[in-house]
Design a protein around this motif. Sequence first.
Motif, mmCIF file in Angstrom:
data_model
loop_
_atom_site.group_PDB
_atom_site.id
_atom_site.type_symbol
_atom_site.label_atom_id
_atom_site.label_comp_id
_atom_site.label_asym_id
_atom_site.label_seq_id
_atom_site.Cartn_x
_atom_site.Cartn_y
_atom_site.Cartn_z
ATOM 1 N N ARG A 170 0.830 -1.213 0.169
ATOM 2 C CA ARG A 170 -0.007 0.138 0.242
ATOM 3 C C ARG A 170 0.877 1.144 -0.038
ATOM 4 O O ARG A 170 0.586 2.294 -0.749
ATOM 5 C CB ARG A 170 -0.811 -0.065 1.124
ATOM 6 N N ILE A 211 -5.133 8.439 -0.291
ATOM 7 C CA ILE A 211 -4.165 8.114 -1.042
ATOM 8 C C ILE A 211 -3.387 9.356 -1.260
ATOM 9 O O ILE A 211 -3.731 10.480 -0.953
ATOM 10 C CB ILE A 211 -4.505 7.533 -2.295
ATOM 11 N N LEU A 240 -6.109 -1.107 -3.210
ATOM 12 C CA LEU A 240 -5.477 -0.718 -1.876
ATOM 13 C C LEU A 240 -6.644 -1.105 -0.886
ATOM 14 O O LEU A 240 -7.679 -0.480 -0.588
ATOM 15 C CB LEU A 240 -4.906 0.742 -1.746
ATOM 16 N N SER A 286 -11.726 0.532 1.238
ATOM 17 C CA SER A 286 -10.554 0.428 0.471
ATOM 18 C C SER A 286 -10.743 1.201 -0.848
ATOM 19 O O SER A 286 -11.757 2.099 -0.964
ATOM 20 C CB SER A 286 -10.661 -1.054 -0.281
ATOM 21 N N CYS A 304 -8.041 1.162 3.372
ATOM 22 C CA CYS A 304 -7.448 2.346 2.739
ATOM 23 C C CYS A 304 -8.564 3.445 2.595
ATOM 24 O O CYS A 304 -9.809 3.280 2.295
ATOM 25 C CB CYS A 304 -6.838 2.217 1.210
#
Length: 115
Positions: free
Chosen positions: A25, A49, A43, A90, A46
Amino acid sequence: MKLYNQSNNEELAVQVGKAYSFFTRLQGLMFSKDLPTGCGLHLKPCQSIHTYFMNYAIDVVFVNKRLEVVGIIESMSPRKTSKVFRSAASVFEFPAGTVSRTNTNIGDVLVIKES
């Protein structure tokens, strides 16, 4: 694995990589030259990002545990950080233009099909 938008029967990606460990990740798409059309990266877990150390824009789709889209960032530029999507479990990263091309919207439900 492949990824489809169940809500409109569009195929988002035919090849989706998995980034499920801390290190995968963390690395994500950093230092990659590009993300080809039809490819993506998942990912998990999550909720936000970054695009540091990247040289191209990406589309980002945040989903909850049921793979319902809870957030979208189109053409996220390099060297940026996204906001935190608290309801996300995610994230899927795609080449820029994928969200528009597949008409993916918040509330759509995605489906993973193992290859």
